[in-house]
Design a protein around this motif. Structure first.
Motif, PDB file in Angstrom:
ATOM      1  N   GLN A  93      -1.448   7.700  -7.922  1.00  0.00           N
ATOM      2  CA  GLN A  93      -1.652   8.066  -9.318  1.00  0.00           C
ATOM      3  C   GLN A  93      -0.901   7.123 -10.251  1.00  0.00           C
ATOM      4  O   GLN A  93      -1.411   6.717 -11.297  1.00  0.00           O
ATOM      5  CB  GLN A  93      -1.198   9.503  -9.551  1.00  0.00           C
ATOM      6  N   LYS A  94       0.317   6.770  -9.875  1.00  0.00           N
ATOM      7  CA  LYS A  94       1.135   5.900 -10.733  1.00  0.00           C
ATOM      8  C   LYS A  94       0.712   4.431 -10.602  1.00  0.00           C
ATOM      9  O   LYS A  94       0.788   3.676 -11.568  1.00  0.00           O
ATOM     10  CB  LYS A  94       2.619   6.041 -10.378  1.00  0.00           C
ATOM     11  N   TYR A  95       0.274   4.057  -9.412  1.00  0.00           N
ATOM     12  CA  TYR A  95      -0.115   2.667  -9.160  1.00  0.00           C
ATOM     13  C   TYR A  95      -1.539   2.642  -8.598  1.00  0.00           C
ATOM     14  O   TYR A  95      -1.739   2.498  -7.382  1.00  0.00           O
ATOM     15  CB  TYR A  95       0.846   1.997  -8.179  1.00  0.00           C
TER      16      TYR A  95
ATOM     17  N   ILE B 143       0.645  -2.540  -4.388  1.00  0.00           N
ATOM     18  CA  ILE B 143       1.628  -1.632  -4.985  1.00  0.00           C
ATOM     19  C   ILE B 143       3.020  -2.250  -4.965  1.00  0.00           C
ATOM     20  O   ILE B 143       3.501  -2.737  -3.937  1.00  0.00           O
ATOM     21  CB  ILE B 143       1.637  -0.288  -4.220  1.00  0.00           C
ATOM     22  N   ALA B 144       3.680  -2.221  -6.111  1.00  0.00           N
ATOM     23  CA  ALA B 144       5.075  -2.650  -6.256  1.00  0.00           C
ATOM     24  C   ALA B 144       5.804  -1.553  -7.029  1.00  0.00           C
ATOM     25  O   ALA B 144       5.543  -1.345  -8.210  1.00  0.00           O
ATOM     26  CB  ALA B 144       5.164  -3.983  -6.986  1.00  0.00           C
TER      27      ALA B 144
ATOM     28  N   THR C  70       0.838  -1.197   0.000  1.00  0.00           N
ATOM     29  CA  THR C  70       0.000   0.000   0.000  1.00  0.00           C
ATOM     30  C   THR C  70       0.874   1.249   0.000  1.00  0.00           C
ATOM     31  O   THR C  70       2.063   1.195   0.345  1.00  0.00           O
ATOM     32  CB  THR C  70      -0.906   0.052   1.241  1.00  0.00           C
ATOM     33  N   ALA C  71       0.277   2.376  -0.356  1.00  0.00           N
ATOM     34  CA  ALA C  71       0.999   3.648  -0.331  1.00  0.00           C
ATOM     35  C   ALA C  71       1.421   4.009   1.086  1.00  0.00           C
ATOM     36  O   ALA C  71       2.513   4.544   1.313  1.00  0.00           O
ATOM     37  CB  ALA C  71       0.128   4.754  -0.927  1.00  0.00           C
ATOM     38  N   ASP C  72       0.562   3.721   2.066  1.00  0.00           N
ATOM     39  CA  ASP C  72       0.917   3.992   3.465  1.00  0.00           C
ATOM     40  C   ASP C  72       2.100   3.153   3.917  1.00  0.00           C
ATOM     41  O   ASP C  72       2.955   3.625   4.679  1.00  0.00           O
ATOM     42  CB  ASP C  72      -0.285   3.732   4.375  1.00  0.00           C
ATOM     43  N   MET C  73       2.150   1.907   3.452  1.00  0.00           N
ATOM     44  CA  MET C  73       3.279   1.044   3.798  1.00  0.00           C
ATOM     45  C   MET C  73       4.565   1.572   3.165  1.00  0.00           C
ATOM     46  O   MET C  73       5.635   1.552   3.791  1.00  0.00           O
ATOM     47  CB  MET C  73       3.014  -0.388   3.331  1.00  0.00           C
ATOM     48  N   TYR C  74       4.468   2.057   1.945  1.00  0.00           N
ATOM     49  CA  TYR C  74       5.628   2.668   1.285  1.00  0.00           C
ATOM     50  C   TYR C  74       6.148   3.842   2.116  1.00  0.00           C
ATOM     51  O   TYR C  74       7.351   3.962   2.354  1.00  0.00           O
ATOM     52  CB  TYR C  74       5.250   3.146  -0.118  1.00  0.00           C
ATOM     53  N   TRP C  75       5.237   4.716   2.548  1.00  0.00           N
ATOM     54  CA  TRP C  75       5.628   5.879   3.352  1.00  0.00           C
ATOM     55  C   TRP C  75       6.337   5.445   4.635  1.00  0.00           C
ATOM     56  O   TRP C  75       7.397   5.967   4.976  1.00  0.00           O
ATOM     57  CB  TRP C  75       4.392   6.718   3.666  1.00  0.00           C
ATOM     58  N   ALA C  76       5.769   4.489   5.342  1.00  0.00           N
ATOM     59  CA  ALA C  76       6.355   4.029   6.600  1.00  0.00           C
ATOM     60  C   ALA C  76       7.729   3.402   6.368  1.00  0.00           C
ATOM     61  O   ALA C  76       8.692   3.672   7.104  1.00  0.00           O
ATOM     62  CB  ALA C  76       5.416   3.028   7.271  1.00  0.00           C
ATOM     63  N   PHE C  77       7.825   2.572   5.340  1.00  0.00           N
ATOM     64  CA  PHE C  77       9.086   1.905   5.013  1.00  0.00           C
ATOM     65  C   PHE C  77      10.188   2.922   4.702  1.00  0.00           C
ATOM     66  O   PHE C  77      11.290   2.852   5.266  1.00  0.00           O
ATOM     67  CB  PHE C  77       8.867   0.978   3.819  1.00  0.00           C
TER      68      PHE C  77
END
Length: 281
Positions: free
Chosen positions: A261-263, A268-269, A221-228
């Motif tokens: 927007q991109k994914y 999400i990858a 997810t986008a939130d997981m991306y942010w946290a990572f």
């Protein structure tokens, strides 16, 4: 030696030690993300059963830990500038039951090993962060045996690494970042076509070749991306620690919008791209 050498080295040491717990927390996702690069490094150096291997800038231990499972009659020396990272790598080796591992905290520009010691060197995403890349390369030439093999990886250009630019673009848009020290480390410092080949040739390596590897940061997810990215990416953590809560919230909102927007799909990858450079002494 460049006058900024010591300053850059200490900044790198502090930065990587500061995010070491983040790397430990996100180790499974990070190692999955970086595995295609590590696999290609291992493929091109082709470790032999009795090789003595030096893994430089190992972080939490890869690809050195995987190589150790292949050189059962050999040994892998895992090194990193950040002692907290080395501690995690040592813990990971113990958890995997590996007995042919040695861990050492050291600077790639001043390797504490005799000339002509190692059969193989691996270095995954280290060169961009070395204070003096040529000095580090020369040190690697020095400690490799004649005919020894080396493989390293660096990030390709920013347009092929959305996993970095999605968040750094939002940070740069919303924050006035201080100018970097001349010659300072950076994610795309080695991305220019032919840069690493020229560096390796100047250091004394031969039979140099390069491979391009695509990857995906499977963050879900986008939130997981942010946290990572907040807890694993040094430049991100360094920038956001200077932002107040309101500014951080604005940056997060921009990042989440960009990712979605991109994914637009639910899982999400995020795209990545690295270069693997192989050479021999």
């Amino acid at each position: 030696m460049d006058s900024n050498f010591e300053l850059i080295r200490e900044q790198q040491k502090v930065s990587w030690n500061a995010i070491s717990e983040g790397w430990k927390k996100w180790d499974t996702m990070t190692m999955d993300f970086l595995k295609p690069i590590g696999d290609e490094i291992i493929r091109v150096i082709h470790p032999k059963n009795d090789d003595l291997v030096l893994d430089i800038a190992s972080g939490t231990g890869e690809p050195g830990l995987t190589i150790a499972t292949m050189v059962t009659n050999g040994r892998v020396v895992i090194t990193d500038l950040a002692d907290h990272m080395v501690d995690i790598a040592r813990e990971n080796a113990i958890n995997k039951g590996l007995k042919n591992i040695e861990t050492i905290t050291c600077d790639a520009c001043d390797l504490p090993f005799d000339d002509n010691t190692f059969d193989v060197i691996s270095c995954r995403f280290g060169f961009m962060f070395f204070p003096d890349m040529l000095l580090a390369a020369k040190e690697m030439v020095r400690v490799l045996k004649p005919g020894g093999r080396i493989a390293t990886s660096v990030w390709n250009t920013s347009d092929k690494n959305f996993w970095v630019t999605a968040i750094m673009g939002a940070i740069n848009k919303n924050m006035q970042m201080p100018p970097a020290i001349a010659g300072a480390p950076g994610m795309f410092r080695c991305a220019e076509d032919g840069f690493m080949k020229d560096l390796f040739e100047e250091a004394g390596f031969k039979n140099i070749s390069q491979t391009e590897i695509y990857g995906k940061l499977n963050c879900g997810t986008a939130d997981m991306y942010w946290a990572f990215m907040n807890e694993v990416a040094g430049p991100v953590a360094a920038a956001l620690c200077k932002a107040d809560d309101a500014l951080k919230a604005k940056i997060k909102s921009d990042v989440l919008d960009t990712i979605k927007q991109k994914y637009p799909e639910k899982v999400i990858a995020v795209d990545s791209n690295g270069l693997i450079i192989y050479a021999e002494k």
